[in-house]
Design a protein around this motif. Structure first.
Motif, PDB file in Angstrom:
ATOM      1  N   LYS A  54       0.861  -1.182   0.000  1.00 38.39           N
ATOM      2  CA  LYS A  54       0.000   0.000   0.000  1.00 38.39           C
ATOM      3  C   LYS A  54       0.891   1.224   0.000  1.00 38.39           C
ATOM      4  O   LYS A  54       1.822   1.316   0.801  1.00 38.39           O
ATOM      5  CB  LYS A  54      -0.902   0.019   1.235  1.00 38.39           C
ATOM      6  CG  LYS A  54      -1.826  -1.172   1.365  1.00 38.39           C
ATOM      7  CD  LYS A  54      -3.050  -1.047   0.492  1.00 38.39           C
ATOM      8  CE  LYS A  54      -3.995   0.007   0.991  1.00 38.39           C
ATOM      9  NZ  LYS A  54      -5.240   0.049   0.197  1.00 38.39           N
ATOM     10  N   ALA A  55       0.614   2.161  -0.920  1.00 35.01           N
ATOM     11  CA  ALA A  55       1.512   3.304  -1.068  1.00 35.01           C
ATOM     12  C   ALA A  55       0.735   4.584  -1.326  1.00 35.01           C
ATOM     13  O   ALA A  55      -0.357   4.571  -1.902  1.00 35.01           O
ATOM     14  CB  ALA A  55       2.490   3.045  -2.222  1.00 35.01           C
ATOM     15  N   VAL A  56       1.329   5.692  -0.905  1.00 34.95           N
ATOM     16  CA  VAL A  56       0.783   7.013  -1.210  1.00 34.95           C
ATOM     17  C   VAL A  56       1.097   7.326  -2.673  1.00 34.95           C
ATOM     18  O   VAL A  56       2.250   7.192  -3.097  1.00 34.95           O
ATOM     19  CB  VAL A  56       1.421   8.092  -0.306  1.00 34.95           C
ATOM     20  CG1 VAL A  56       0.888   9.477  -0.675  1.00 34.95           C
ATOM     21  CG2 VAL A  56       1.157   7.788   1.156  1.00 34.95           C
ATOM     22  N   PRO A  57       0.113   7.732  -3.476  1.00 34.58           N
ATOM     23  CA  PRO A  57       0.404   8.105  -4.861  1.00 34.58           C
ATOM     24  C   PRO A  57       1.389   9.269  -4.919  1.00 34.58           C
ATOM     25  O   PRO A  57       1.293  10.219  -4.142  1.00 34.58           O
ATOM     26  CB  PRO A  57      -0.967   8.510  -5.414  1.00 34.58           C
ATOM     27  CG  PRO A  57      -1.954   7.830  -4.529  1.00 34.58           C
ATOM     28  CD  PRO A  57      -1.325   7.812  -3.173  1.00 34.58           C
ATOM     29  N   ALA A  58       2.343   9.179  -5.837  1.00 35.30           N
ATOM     30  CA  ALA A  58       3.337  10.244  -5.985  1.00 35.30           C
ATOM     31  C   ALA A  58       2.644  11.572  -6.262  1.00 35.30           C
ATOM     32  O   ALA A  58       1.712  11.643  -7.065  1.00 35.30           O
ATOM     33  CB  ALA A  58       4.301   9.907  -7.116  1.00 35.30           C
ATOM     34  N   GLN A  71      -2.952   3.413   8.264  1.00 31.94           N
ATOM     35  CA  GLN A  71      -3.406   2.031   8.122  1.00 31.94           C
ATOM     36  C   GLN A  71      -2.396   1.066   8.740  1.00 31.94           C
ATOM     37  O   GLN A  71      -2.779   0.084   9.395  1.00 31.94           O
ATOM     38  CB  GLN A  71      -3.616   1.705   6.648  1.00 31.94           C
ATOM     39  CG  GLN A  71      -4.672   2.554   5.962  1.00 31.94           C
ATOM     40  CD  GLN A  71      -4.660   2.370   4.459  1.00 31.94           C
ATOM     41  OE1 GLN A  71      -4.537   1.268   3.956  1.00 31.94           O
ATOM     42  NE2 GLN A  71      -4.766   3.475   3.726  1.00 31.94           N
ATOM     43  N   ALA A  72      -1.115   1.343   8.527  1.00 28.75           N
ATOM     44  CA  ALA A  72      -0.086   0.475   9.094  1.00 28.75           C
ATOM     45  C   ALA A  72      -0.138   0.475  10.614  1.00 28.75           C
ATOM     46  O   ALA A  72       0.095  -0.555  11.260  1.00 28.75           O
ATOM     47  CB  ALA A  72       1.296   0.924   8.605  1.00 28.75           C
ATOM     48  N   ARG A  73      -0.454   1.615  11.217  1.00 29.12           N
ATOM     49  CA  ARG A  73      -0.500   1.699  12.683  1.00 29.12           C
ATOM     50  C   ARG A  73      -1.571   0.781  13.256  1.00 29.12           C
ATOM     51  O   ARG A  73      -1.341   0.115  14.275  1.00 29.12           O
ATOM     52  CB  ARG A  73      -0.772   3.140  13.135  1.00 29.12           C
ATOM     53  CG  ARG A  73       0.375   4.096  12.909  1.00 29.12           C
ATOM     54  CD  ARG A  73       0.282   5.310  13.817  1.00 29.12           C
ATOM     55  NE  ARG A  73      -0.999   5.985  13.788  1.00 29.12           N
ATOM     56  CZ  ARG A  73      -1.342   6.921  12.919  1.00 29.12           C
ATOM     57  NH1 ARG A  73      -0.486   7.286  11.970  1.00 29.12           N
ATOM     58  NH2 ARG A  73      -2.520   7.522  12.984  1.00 29.12           N
ATOM     59  N   VAL A  74      -2.730   0.742  12.633  1.00 30.36           N
ATOM     60  CA  VAL A  74      -3.789  -0.095  13.197  1.00 30.36           C
ATOM     61  C   VAL A  74      -3.465  -1.570  12.987  1.00 30.36           C
ATOM     62  O   VAL A  74      -3.761  -2.408  13.858  1.00 30.36           O
ATOM     63  CB  VAL A  74      -5.172   0.286  12.626  1.00 30.36           C
ATOM     64  CG1 VAL A  74      -5.370  -0.218  11.202  1.00 30.36           C
ATOM     65  CG2 VAL A  74      -6.292  -0.246  13.525  1.00 30.36           C
ATOM     66  N   LEU A  75      -2.827  -1.921  11.873  1.00 23.00           N
ATOM     67  CA  LEU A  75      -2.411  -3.312  11.674  1.00 23.00           C
ATOM     68  C   LEU A  75      -1.376  -3.718  12.718  1.00 23.00           C
ATOM     69  O   LEU A  75      -1.425  -4.830  13.252  1.00 23.00           O
ATOM     70  CB  LEU A  75      -1.851  -3.497  10.268  1.00 23.00           C
ATOM     71  CG  LEU A  75      -2.848  -3.359   9.109  1.00 23.00           C
ATOM     72  CD1 LEU A  75      -2.127  -3.472   7.768  1.00 23.00           C
ATOM     73  CD2 LEU A  75      -3.945  -4.415   9.207  1.00 23.00           C
ATOM     74  N   ASP A  92       7.816   1.928   5.423  1.00 18.06           N
ATOM     75  CA  ASP A  92       8.762   2.946   4.982  1.00 18.06           C
ATOM     76  C   ASP A  92       8.073   4.298   5.099  1.00 18.06           C
ATOM     77  O   ASP A  92       7.184   4.619   4.317  1.00 18.06           O
ATOM     78  CB  ASP A  92       9.184   2.674   3.540  1.00 18.06           C
ATOM     79  CG  ASP A  92      10.263   3.633   3.046  1.00 18.06           C
ATOM     80  OD1 ASP A  92      10.500   4.661   3.715  1.00 18.06           O
ATOM     81  OD2 ASP A  92      10.854   3.352   1.987  1.00 18.06           O
ATOM     82  N   GLU A  93       8.483   5.090   6.098  1.00 11.98           N
ATOM     83  CA  GLU A  93       7.792   6.340   6.391  1.00 11.98           C
ATOM     84  C   GLU A  93       8.229   7.500   5.507  1.00 11.98           C
ATOM     85  O   GLU A  93       7.603   8.568   5.536  1.00 11.98           O
ATOM     86  CB  GLU A  93       7.991   6.709   7.861  1.00 11.98           C
ATOM     87  CG  GLU A  93       7.391   5.684   8.814  1.00 11.98           C
ATOM     88  CD  GLU A  93       7.481   6.116  10.261  1.00 11.98           C
ATOM     89  OE1 GLU A  93       7.958   7.238  10.524  1.00 11.98           O
ATOM     90  OE2 GLU A  93       7.058   5.328  11.137  1.00 11.98           O
ATOM     91  N   ALA A  94       9.300   7.340   4.743  1.00 11.73           N
ATOM     92  CA  ALA A  94       9.735   8.419   3.846  1.00 11.73           C
ATOM     93  C   ALA A  94       8.659   8.653   2.796  1.00 11.73           C
ATOM     94  O   ALA A  94       8.131   7.706   2.213  1.00 11.73           O
ATOM     95  CB  ALA A  94      11.054   8.049   3.185  1.00 11.73           C
ATOM     96  N   GLN A  95       8.323   9.914   2.563  1.00  8.64           N
ATOM     97  CA  GLN A  95       7.248  10.214   1.622  1.00  8.64           C
ATOM     98  C   GLN A  95       7.743  10.164   0.176  1.00  8.64           C
ATOM     99  O   GLN A  95       8.858  10.600  -0.109  1.00  8.64           O
ATOM    100  CB  GLN A  95       6.643  11.591   1.932  1.00  8.64           C
ATOM    101  CG  GLN A  95       5.907  11.660   3.254  1.00  8.64           C
ATOM    102  CD  GLN A  95       4.693  10.733   3.302  1.00  8.64           C
ATOM    103  OE1 GLN A  95       4.109  10.386   2.264  1.00  8.64           O
ATOM    104  NE2 GLN A  95       4.312  10.334   4.511  1.00  8.64           N
TER     105      GLN A  95
END
Length: 324
Positions: A54-58, A71-75, A92-95
């Motif tokens: 799952k990724a943030v769109p560029a 989402q990762a936090r709740v998982l 990977d928290e780097a945007q």
């Protein structure tokens, strides 16, 4: 059908991240997973293991449904708990941020709405099973380390939020909507202690193998609030008659009282459930009306949305009937 992506900065970052878990093993290409409605969703293999990315769109801000770290936090908070979720592998928290979770085998089929059809006995057992999963979810510690839960939303706040969405739908697409909102606003119930909410809890968002729930997925809109918010939504999917022109009868499917009994498991009944059942129907009318409006305005072409008016009207009508 899944399609392979070209090598991108995201693909390179995913390859590097998974190589750390699988040294010396090949990492495959990212393949788009169809059906996702938020962020970017891919599958990828590393060695013999399959993952979902799952990724943030560029170029987009990591907010709302694109906030994949949320989402990762709740998982992470639910890992090892009584609520089955996919295992979190890499964050990977780097945007633009991304995370990898284990690919959970199973199917997520809404019996009254989705194809392929599930055997009647299996559909019944699954629905009763996930009622108990929902109870266990609501028993999760909302102060779990790392969850960083938002401020709780009460019934009044939930009503205000979805009232705005329904008001944005043209009046001709929501017959009786104003009267329903008035009735809901006239009798807002007091709150219960806030719990962890999924936000779209139903069989369509729970992967199952045979009769067993193996992973609750699609955590884009999790929150903290009154447990009856999740319940009122979940109960909607027990009866195909709530979805005229869309649903189909599934003999033997649990009724709403059956599901409430399974959820409560001998605990006292919850007050004001009829109000939350009506709220769930209003929310569905608002969502469907919003999607139909976007189609008719040319913002998202989907002719299938033209099947929605009978269900929108039924949601509003039955919600008013529930409230008397």
């Amino acid at each position: 059908m899944s399609t392979a992506t070209q090598e991108t900065p995201l693909a390179g970052r995913v390859r590097a991240g998974l190589a750390g878990l699988h040294p010396g093993e090949p990492v495959g290409e990212l393949k788009v997973l169809p059906g996702g409605h938020s962020g970017l969703t891919y599958s990828v293999t590393a060695g013999e293991t399959k993952y979902v990315i799952k990724a943030v769109p560029a170029g987009q801000r990591p907010v709302g449904r694109n906030d994949v770290l949320r989402q990762a936090r709740v998982l992470a908070a639910l890992a090892g708990s009584a609520v089955p979720v996919p295992g979190l592998a890499v964050v990977d928290e780097a945007q633009p941020a991304w995370f990898a979770m284990e690919f959970a085998d199973g199917d997520a089929v809404e019996p009254v709405l989705d194809e392929p059809e599930v055997a009647e006995a299996t559909a019944r057992a699954r629905m009763l099973e996930i009622a108990s999963v929902l109870r266990r979810l609501h028993g999760t510690d909302v102060d779990a380390p790392g969850l960083d839960a938002p401020a709780p939303l009460d019934a009044a706040g939930e009503l205000a939020r979805w009232s705005r969405t329904l008001h944005a739908v043209p009046a001709e697409l929501r017959p009786g909507g104003e009267e329903l909102l008035e009735r809901l606003g006239d009798d807002v119930p007091g709150g219960l202690p806030p719990v962890l909410l999924h936000g779209d809890f139903r069989l369509g968002n729970v992967l199952c193998v045979e009769e067993r729930a193996v992973a609750v997925v699609d955590w884009e809109i999790w929150s903290v609030g009154d447990p009856r918010i999740d319940l009122g939504w979940f109960l909607l999917f027990a009866d195909h008659r709530n979805f005229p022109a869309l649903g189909r009868a599934v003999p033997g499917l649990p009724t709403e009282p059956d599901l409430l009994d399974a959820y409560l498991d001998g605990r006292p009944a919850l007050p004001a459930m009829d109000w939350f059942r009506a709220l769930g129907r209003m929310k569905m009318a608002a969502i469907m009306g919003h999607n139909l409006r976007r189609h008719r305005e040319g913002k998202h072409h989907d002719p299938d949305q033209e099947r929605l008016p009978p269900t929108i009207a039924a949601m509003i009508r039955t919600a008013r009937d529930i409230l008397g």
